[in-house]
Write an enzyme that holds these catalytic residues in place. Structure first.
Site, PDB file in Angstrom:
ATOM      1  N   ASN B 149      39.348  26.282  50.879  1.00  0.00           N
ATOM      2  CA  ASN B 149      38.068  26.863  50.496  1.00  0.00           C
ATOM      3  C   ASN B 149      37.529  26.343  49.178  1.00  0.00           C
ATOM      4  OD1 ASN B 149      40.522  28.409  49.836  1.00  0.00           O
ATOM      5  ND2 ASN B 149      39.125  29.606  48.584  1.00  0.00           N
ATOM      6  N   CYS B 325      36.607  34.510  45.285  1.00  0.00           N
ATOM      7  CA  CYS B 325      37.620  35.557  45.215  1.00  0.00           C
ATOM      8  C   CYS B 325      38.467  35.455  43.957  1.00  0.00           C
ATOM      9  CB  CYS B 325      38.532  35.518  46.441  1.00  0.00           C
ATOM     10  SG  CYS B 325      37.646  35.934  47.927  1.00  0.00           S
TER      11      CYS B 325
END
Lengths: 428, 383
Positions: B149, B325
């Site tokens: 990611n 995140c």
């Protein structure tokens, strides 16, 4: 391995005389329907066989579907060569390379060649061809040991004018008779494990089936009905199309609870179900009833019960599972994909009014007397037949027809607002 | 606003928003209720499962609805590890996993499991030899992400699946969040046992996701509760979210071929921009076989990435440092360190994540902003 073609071989159908062509054509159209999703695939029939030309489509995608064609006993996976000796030899070697990859280098494998010269214009005879193919193959693969009696690898060479078929692998198919070639019957479909298996067995034996389901809404839930439709949908996957007759059974069932013979409720219910199913069979030109009875499994399936219940119909009552053990039935239901649906916990009408101790050996005379004393039973039965709703389920292979299913299910179930209308296609 | 943070979340399709609101308004009943309205809601869930299964070429009963990929990853990793505990206690993952996998493995480590974190090469991919060497008799689970990611590096899932096919008792989990819609997903061919998907990364709603759970793979339930989703994810099903996700997944997969082509074009354009600014170092790969089409990652060594993010913001351009995140902590990126970047480079990463709906003009606007920022920041560089 990359195969060029499949050969589908018929089973018992080949024993038939004049009807044979009709049987074979039925299987042919079944095959056509199952491969319709692959436009490249070409299907043709020759005497006693169906040829499926793959034209590049992966055999792994096609074979599992075709294993379900009723009336087909086995499927051969074929590589093609031109009918010239050198070319046959080359393709046979190539074929064996791929076969040997599966067995590994070191294994010692009993081997034979079975050549068959169908086209007599080919210059080498069958025996001669066994040698002409066998020699280079044996030279290339030292692991092969000739064993004509019990070969593990039996390399088949079929020489025809339009080409030579080379194959070794034969997969078993479901067998039986082509779809609908033996007439039509009504299947009493509950939500349990047995009746879908009985339905499949009937289909395999060449019976066209229409399902009859008895529901006791509101004593049973709509989910129970959905479950039956889902089961019938699985059967439609084999049959292409299945009709389900939903019979409202609530009134008859509640009436039986009022007669004061609780131990006979099941017997009475089952007899009424057979009567209704028989009437539906007449309406829909079916000549038999099929049930999932298995001897001794429950109170209504003892020999005594079967006798009394069976007397309620005058057309043949077929019980494909009668001598099977539950485990065998479960195995089939897993295989045909109905098991997971069958074990869903929704009650169907049979399990709802089960008395504490149902009669296992009912007395026919008493049962008939009780029936005679129930006022208006015949009228209730006629009423149930009249109010039966019919739903047509089709296999999902072509999307157009599954849309039809949606609209049909939309008007089923006597509620004023059909639930399925609340689902918009545009949402997906 | 120019939005370059599609790895963090994506704008939902208009059709998805409409489906979500219509289903929410019209089908509010609980799909577990036994009345008709409940049945209709259940049918919607069933249909969604079929639509998704068809798009992923798997069977509907292999789809488990969850609240998103973090939950999918937890159910997969903890569920598989606890179920297989009696057989072994070794888990293999990578050093570059998303925190929902990484931290999950750390948790299992605290509970007594051995965890091997595979290293990656400079392009951010694991080596099959390392995986092969890490497998022991005790190995019960391998969890490797599809597309990283932060960096966009593509892990060799097909090859890993092939390698693991020799070990049928090892469960193979793939975090597919950044893979779906950008790369072909062939779960059956790869031999993947578990695959996590999140709806909001493919233009669906937030708060809903799924776990593909191959038939036959058993997981231990982590929750006490109802029977929904085979007890693995009890709780009332998020009907509108699930239907909307089905639509988003279907549309995304249908549009994938053209979308990928467009993203690659934009990506190449942006890579040229990065290459032409000497202060910037490209971290993400160039090789399309090993780098996903929607991510361009670069560093301005010696410059705090937050500064660049905020300066881009002044031009109304949204980009990201590390992954959303973990972007609140200012430590150097675990992923970049694992790839062998030095601390300065690892701490200075900027991630631009693209969508097919964007244009060359958008990239040009970004380029102009970057050039101005670099000129302004140049005098402030720290060694």
């Amino acid at each position: 391995m990359k195969y060029d073609m499949l050969i589908l071989r018929f089973g018992e159908v080949t024993l038939k005389g004049k009807n044979r062509t009709r049987f074979e054509n039925t299987a042919l159209s079944h095959v056509r329907r199952l491969v319709a999703a692959f436009p490249e695939v070409e299907v043709r029939k020759e005497y006693g066989r169906i040829y499926v030309e793959l034209h590049g489509v992966d055999s792994d995608q096609v074979v599992p579907r075709l294993q379900n064609v009723f009336g087909i006993n086995s499927i051969c996976l074929v590589k093609r060569a031109e009918s010239e000796l050198e070319h046959i030899q080359a393709i046979a070697l190539e074929f064996m390379h791929e076969v040997m990859e599966r067995y590994g280098e070191d294994a010692i494998i009993p081997f034979k060649v079975s050549a068959r010269r169908v086209w007599k214009g080919f210059p080498h005879g069958s025996q001669e061809m066994n040698h002409l193919i066998g020699t280079p193959v044996l030279r290339t693969f030292p692991a092969l040991k000739v064993n004509v009696n019990q070969p593990v690898v039996d390399l088949r060479i079929e020489i025809r004018q339009d080409g030579t078929y080379i194959y070794h692998e034969v997969v078993q198919a479901v067998g039986g008779f082509p779809l609908g070639s033996n007439g039509k019957a009504m299947l009493l479909l509950s939500g349990g494990i047995d009746s879908p298996v009985a339905g499949w067995s009937a289909l395999r034996r060449g019976l066209e089936i229409e399902c009859v389901h008895f529901h006791s809404y509101p004593f049973t839930s709509e989910r129970a009905q959905q479950k039956v439709l889902d089961l019938a949908k699985v059967l439609a996957g084999f049959a292409g199309k299945i009709k389900v007759h939903m019979v409202p059974f609530t009134e008859i069932q509640t009436r039986f609870t009022q007669v004061g013979h609780d131990n006979l409720i099941i017997t009475l219910m089952r007899r009424s179900m057979l009567r209704i199913a028989t009437k539906l069979a007449e309406q829909h030109r079916a000549m038999a009833l099929v049930t999932g009875d298995s001897l001794g499994q429950v109170a209504s399936q003892t020999l005594g019960s079967m006798n009394v219940i069976g007397k309620a119909t005058d057309i043949p009552l077929l019980r494909p599972l009668v001598m099977m053990d539950k485990n065998e039935i479960i195995d089939i239901s897993v295989k045909i994909g109905t098991y997971d649906l069958s074990i869903l916990p929704f009650e169907d009408c049979c399990t709802l009014f089960v008395p504490k101790s149902p009669a296992t050996n009912p007395n026919l005379r008493i049962v008939e007397q009780i029936e005679a004393h129930i006022e208006g039973l015949d009228a209730l039965i006629d009423e149930a037949v009249k109010n039966t709703e019919t739903i047509v389920l089709r296999d999902d292979i072509d999307e157009e027809s599954s849309a039809e299913k949606e609209t049909v299910t939309a008007d089923f179930k006597g509620s004023n607002e059909p639930t399925t209308k609340l689902i918009e296609d545009s949402w997906f | 606003m120019l939005y370059f943070d599609h790895c963090a979340s994506t704008p939902p399709y208009d059709e998805v928003v409409q489906t979500l609101s219509e289903v929410m308004r019209m089908q509010y009943s609980n799909p577990s209720s036994i009345h008709q309205a409940g049945l209709a809601a259940e049918k919607l869930v069933t249909r969604s499962r079929e639509v998704i299964a068809a798009a992923l070429k798997v069977s509907p009963n292999e789809i488990l609805f969850t609240s998103g990929a973090t939950e999918s990853n937890n159910i997969a990793i903890q569920g598989a590890a606890l179920k297989k505990k009696s057989r072994g206690n070794h888990i293999i993952t990578t050093g570059i996993e998303h925190s929902s996998v990484y931290e999950c493995c750390r948790l299992m480590q605290r509970q007594g499991f051995d965890v091997t974190y595979l290293p990656v090469d400079a392009s951010g991919c694991i080596r099959l030899e390392d995986l092969q060497a890490a497998i022991t008799e005790q190995t019960i689970l391998v969890s490797i992400m599809h597309v990283n990611n932060e960096m966009g590096s593509i892990q060799p899932i097909a090859e890993i699946g092939k390698l693991l096919s020799d070990y049928p008792r090892i469960i193979f989990h793939v975090d597919g969040v950044q893979g779906l819609g950008k790369l072909p997903v062939q779960l059956k061919e790869w031999g993947v046992d578990l695959y996590s998907i999140s709806a909001h990364k493919v233009r669906g709603p937030k708060g809903v996701g799924l776990l593909y759970c191959r038939e036959g793979v058993q997981l231990q339930s982590l929750y006490a509760g109802g029977e929904q989703e085979r007890g693995l994810r009890p709780g009332t099903l998020n009907v509108p979210g699930i239907v909307a996700m089905a639509k988003a997944i279907r549309m995304t997969i249908e549009r994938q071929p053209e979308a990928v082509e467009k993203m690659l074009q934009l990506r190449n354009q942006l890579i040229q921009v990065v290459d032409s600014i000497p202060e910037l170092v490209l971290n993400s790969g160039r090789d399309t076989e090993r780098a996903a089409p929607h991510i361009v990652h670069f560093s301005y060594p010696g410059m705090k990435p937050e500064v660049i993010i905020h300066m881009l913001e002044e031009s109304d351009i949204m980009a990201s440092t590390q992954s959303a995140c973990s972007s609140k902590d200012l430590k150097p990126s675990r992923v970049l360190l694992a790839m062998g970047c030095n601390e300065a480079r690892a701490a200075g990463g900027i991630r631009i994540s693209l969508a097919a709906e964007q244009s060359e003009q958008d990239i040009a606007t970004l380029e102009a902003a970057l050039r101005i920022i670099v000129t302004k920041l140049k005098p402030l560089e720290r060694g």
